[in-house]
Motif scaffolding. Structure first.
Motif, PDB file in Angstrom:
ATOM      1  N   TRP A 193       5.618 -61.220 -21.583  1.00 36.78           N
ATOM      2  CA  TRP A 193       6.571 -61.377 -20.090  1.00 36.78           C
ATOM      3  C   TRP A 193       6.333 -62.501 -19.650  1.00 36.78           C
ATOM      4  N   MET A 194       5.022 -63.108 -20.006  1.00 41.05           N
ATOM      5  CA  MET A 194       4.655 -64.294 -18.899  1.00 41.05           C
ATOM      6  C   MET A 194       4.750 -65.498 -20.211  1.00 41.05           C
TER       7      MET A 194
ATOM      8  N   TYR B  90      11.450 -56.615 -17.391  1.00 41.63           N
ATOM      9  CA  TYR B  90       9.642 -56.703 -16.480  1.00 41.63           C
ATOM     10  C   TYR B  90       9.913 -58.529 -16.208  1.00 41.63           C
TER      11      TYR B  90
ATOM     12  N   HIS C 133       7.153 -64.810  -9.529  1.00 42.76           N
ATOM     13  CA  HIS C 133       6.285 -66.400  -9.674  1.00 42.76           C
ATOM     14  C   HIS C 133       7.121 -67.439  -8.886  1.00 42.76           C
TER      15      HIS C 133
ATOM     16  N   SER D 293      -2.182 -67.216 -12.599  1.00 46.79           N
ATOM     17  CA  SER D 293      -2.883 -66.404 -11.527  1.00 46.79           C
ATOM     18  C   SER D 293      -4.340 -65.495 -11.790  1.00 46.79           C
ATOM     19  N   SER D 294      -5.464 -66.198 -10.815  1.00 50.89           N
ATOM     20  CA  SER D 294      -6.427 -65.828 -11.546  1.00 50.89           C
ATOM     21  C   SER D 294      -7.282 -64.804 -10.436  1.00 50.89           C
ATOM     22  N   HIS D 295      -6.705 -63.998  -8.826  1.00 57.74           N
ATOM     23  CA  HIS D 295      -6.826 -64.014  -7.203  1.00 57.74           C
ATOM     24  C   HIS D 295      -5.884 -63.305  -7.213  1.00 57.74           C
TER      25      HIS D 295
ATOM     26  N   ASN E  56      -3.468 -54.081  -6.173  1.00 62.30           N
ATOM     27  CA  ASN E  56      -4.267 -54.867  -7.646  1.00 62.30           C
ATOM     28  C   ASN E  56      -5.581 -54.262  -7.375  1.00 62.30           C
TER      29      ASN E  56
ATOM     30  N   PHE F 135      -1.059 -51.352 -14.299  1.00 64.76           N
ATOM     31  CA  PHE F 135      -2.252 -52.592 -14.617  1.00 64.76           C
ATOM     32  C   PHE F 135      -1.705 -53.537 -14.390  1.00 64.76           C
TER      33      PHE F 135
ATOM     34  N   LEU G 184      -6.085 -62.227 -15.592  1.00 70.14           N
ATOM     35  CA  LEU G 184      -5.504 -62.807 -14.974  1.00 70.14           C
ATOM     36  C   LEU G 184      -4.522 -61.842 -14.388  1.00 70.14           C
ATOM     37  N   TYR G 185      -4.211 -62.055 -12.899  1.00 73.07           N
ATOM     38  CA  TYR G 185      -3.109 -61.157 -12.365  1.00 73.07           C
ATOM     39  C   TYR G 185      -1.639 -61.466 -12.621  1.00 73.07           C
ATOM     40  N   ILE G 186      -1.434 -60.125 -13.019  1.00 75.10           N
ATOM     41  CA  ILE G 186       0.115 -60.638 -13.331  1.00 75.10           C
ATOM     42  C   ILE G 186       1.073 -60.392 -12.206  1.00 75.10           C
ATOM     43  N   GLN G 187       0.924 -59.909 -10.698  1.00 77.70           N
ATOM     44  CA  GLN G 187       1.918 -59.549  -9.815  1.00 77.70           C
ATOM     45  C   GLN G 187       2.628 -58.424  -9.920  1.00 77.70           C
ATOM     46  N   ASP G 188       2.896 -58.039 -10.319  1.00 81.34           N
ATOM     47  CA  ASP G 188       3.609 -56.402 -10.593  1.00 81.34           C
ATOM     48  C   ASP G 188       3.059 -55.103 -11.178  1.00 81.34           C
ATOM     49  N   LEU G 189       3.235 -54.072 -10.743  1.00 82.21           N
ATOM     50  CA  LEU G 189       3.028 -52.529 -11.499  1.00 82.21           C
ATOM     51  C   LEU G 189       3.160 -52.175 -12.971  1.00 82.21           C
ATOM     52  N   LEU G 190       2.132 -52.796 -13.197  1.00 82.54           N
ATOM     53  CA  LEU G 190       3.068 -52.051 -15.423  1.00 82.54           C
ATOM     54  C   LEU G 190       2.334 -51.539 -15.925  1.00 82.54           C
TER      55      LEU G 190
END
Lengths: 284, 309
Positions: free
Chosen positions: A15-16, A56, A64, A96-98, B72, B107, B113-119
């Motif tokens: 995905w990333m 996704y 992002h 992103s770590s937050h 999150n 997750f 690392l936050y992906i900022q989506d509901l996976l």
């Protein structure tokens, strides 16, 4: 059977990661597996629902980019077609770590400074402009509560001696090497900045306004900057700040200097850079 | 062993019909407190944040009971639980006096690392065991009833060993937590993955449902996407009606996160939710114990029995 961790890691890579995403969208039988996926169990990759994974990948990538576009509209305007690739490179370097999504871009200025020498050669002011844009969001979200207190006006020598200023807790002073205020104003007015800018110091006081909750950017001179920097130090009274002002504006008669100082202090209160005046402990 | 969660559920007073708090609709939300019983926030937008968001939170607390619906927690992640996040959330929940809180069965982070989506998660025995253990730790730490929401998802993950309903049931029952049933997500998934939404909900542990989400969705390409950006369609209202015939809940909430319509449309949807709740005799009997925070309902001059009026 792959483990939960393997599944999560693999799907996140798909995905990333740009190369993995490209592979996902391609006819995989023909395209070589990218290096980031070379250690993945092939049976796991075979089991991936590619169409769903592409949904996704698209959605995550879109969100992002939307975040970067929202925080850095001026940088995006300057870089035009190169913007999206730069954002991809940034997220690869600083994922992103937050848990707060908007904090994802807090290293963008640093990234430009450390990782983008060619871009900075073309736009030397870009990292400072990114810092300026980032600070807008940082100030809006700053956790401090700004409490304006009822304070007497500082209008006499007695009060200069007896009181000290309270600074807006969200305030940051920036000493930019380039004329960032001018560049930002041009971009705000839909004008293109000049191709080249010579170094020309631009000092800014950046903070959140307690009434509107918006970020404010005030371009200030050396004397005011010195005065604010002085006020940032603990136990710095108006008397101490008067001394700083006199040293920064030489040639003024003592009475003239005091009047000038009082004017400055009043302006700083009106602009909510100073939010209160309290009595010095020693004079209680 | 008797479910501690179900005992807690029996003690919780009903909140009624709620609305998701969004900046764009905040003013109108505040102006219509006679038609909205409570509001829900995404806590990440308010944790360690000042300024306008903080003011909005304080203004909301003056008017409404407030529920936190997080994004999150990342309960399905194989990373360590983020206790910085949990501490920050706990502080906010204490301030909000939230009678319960929720997050998603998904997750959102990998390797910190936050992906900022509901996976989505694989519906596997390993995932069940892992998530149950994490929920128990989270519940021990937070000391407040916790609900997990069924998510909408656009792909089945590799490694599935059971149907989604069994996955949810196993987790909710073994962890002894609540279920936030999103009926729109059920409809969205039923279209995308071609199953009967009514059969799906029948297989869920409906007695654990404490709250329900209702929202709109949109067709984009080959998929129905859970956008929260469109009007609620009849099949969603109808599924809600079906669920409310089978269980009693403490709150029903409308989610609208984008493409904001005239507020009259929102009020109309809230009215329809209230009618469906009333038809199914929801929110009529208060719980036995007044939980912290629920007094606010009474402060606004509304007894729980009036919520269905």
């Amino acid at each position: 059977m792959p483990s939960l961790r393997e599944i999560e890691k693999t799907l996140c890579t798909l995905w990333m990661n740009k190369e993995a995403r490209d592979w996902l969208r391609s006819d995989s039988a023909k395209k070589k597996l990218p290096k980031v996926l070379s250690d993945v169990d092939p049976r796991l990759l075979e089991e991936v629902d590619r169409a769903g994974a592409i949904v996704y990948a698209g959605s995550i990538n879109y969100e992002h980019h939307k975040m970067a576009d929202r925080i850095f509209p001026y940088c995006a305007k300057i870089l035009k077609d190169d913007w999206d690739d730069l954002v991809d490179a940034y997220y690869k370097r600083y994922p992103s770590s937050h848990f707060n999504f908007s904090k994802i871009c807090n290293q963008f200025s640093r990234f430009l400074l450390e990782d983008c020498p060619q871009l900075l050669a073309k736009y030397p002011y870009l990292a400072e402009l990114a810092d300026y844009e980032w600070l807008e969001l940082e100030k809006i979200e700053h956790e401090a509560k700004i409490v304006k207190e009822d304070s007497p006006p500082i209008d006499s020598l007695e009060k200069i001696i007896a009181y000290y200023p309270v600074l807006n807790p969200t305030l940051t002073l920036r000493y930019y090497r380039y004329p960032i205020a001018e560049i930002a104003e041009k971009l705000q007015n839909q004008k293109r900045p000049r191709k080249k800018y010579a170094e020309s110091e631009c000092i800014m006081a950046i903070y959140r306004d307690p009434k509107t909750h918006n970020a404010r950017f005030m371009e200030i001179g050396n004397a005011v900057a010195a005065l604010i920097a002085g006020a940032e130090k603990a136990d710095c009274s108006y008397q101490d700040l008067l001394k700083i002002t006199i040293s920064k504006i030489p040639g003024l008669a003592p009475e003239e200097a005091v009047l000038k100082f009082l004017e400055l202090v009043e302006e700083l209160h009106q602009d909510n850079i100073f939010i209160a005046s309290r009595q010095n402990k020693i004079s209680h | 062993m008797a479910s501690e969660f179900l005992k807690q559920k029996a003690q919780i007073n009903p909140l009624g019909i709620g609305l998701g708090l969004r900046r764009e609709m905040a003013e109108e939300t505040f102006a219509h407190s006679s038609e909205i019983d409570w509001v829900e926030i995404a806590p990440e937008n308010y944790m360690d944040t000042g300024g306008e968001a903080r003011q909005r939170l304080e203004e909301t607390l003056e008017r409404y009971p407030l529920i936190s619906h997080g994004l999150n927690l990342s309960i399905g992640s194989t990373d360590e639980l983020n206790f910085d996040y949990l501490r920050c959330l706990k502080k906010l929940l204490d301030e909000m006096k939230s009678p319960w809180w929720s997050d998603h069965l998904c997750f959102t982070s990998v390797e910190n690392l936050y992906i900022q989506d509901l996976l989505p998660l694989p519906f596997s025995k390993e995932a069940v065991k892992h998530i149950v253990e994490r929920i128990k730790r989270v519940q021990d730490f937070m000391q407040r009833p916790f609900l997990l929401e069924n998510i909408s998802f656009y792909m089945y993950m590799p490694g599935n060993e059971m149907p989604e309903t069994e996955f949810i049931r196993e987790i909710v029952e073994k962890a002894d937590c609540g279920l936030l049933l999103d009926v729109n997500n059920v409809i969205v998934n039923s279209i995308n993955h071609k199953f009967d939404p009514y059969e799906f909900v029948k297989e869920l542990p409906l007695e654990h449902v404490l709250q329900i989400h209702v929202a709109g969705h949109k067709k984009i390409g080959d998929y129905i996407i859970d956008t929260h950006g469109a009007a609620v369609i009849d099949p969603v209202f109808e599924l809600l009606d079906f669920v409310l015939q089978k269980t009693d809940v403490r709150g029903i909430m409308l989610e609208r996160d984008q493409n904001f319509p005239d507020f009259a449309e929102i009020l109309q949807e809230l009215k329809r939710l209230r009618e469906i709740a009333a038809k199914n005799k929801q929110f009529q009997s208060p719980g036995k114990v007044e939980m912290r925070g629920l007094q606010r309902t009474n402060l606004r001059g509304k007894e729980p029995s009036a919520l269905t009026a």
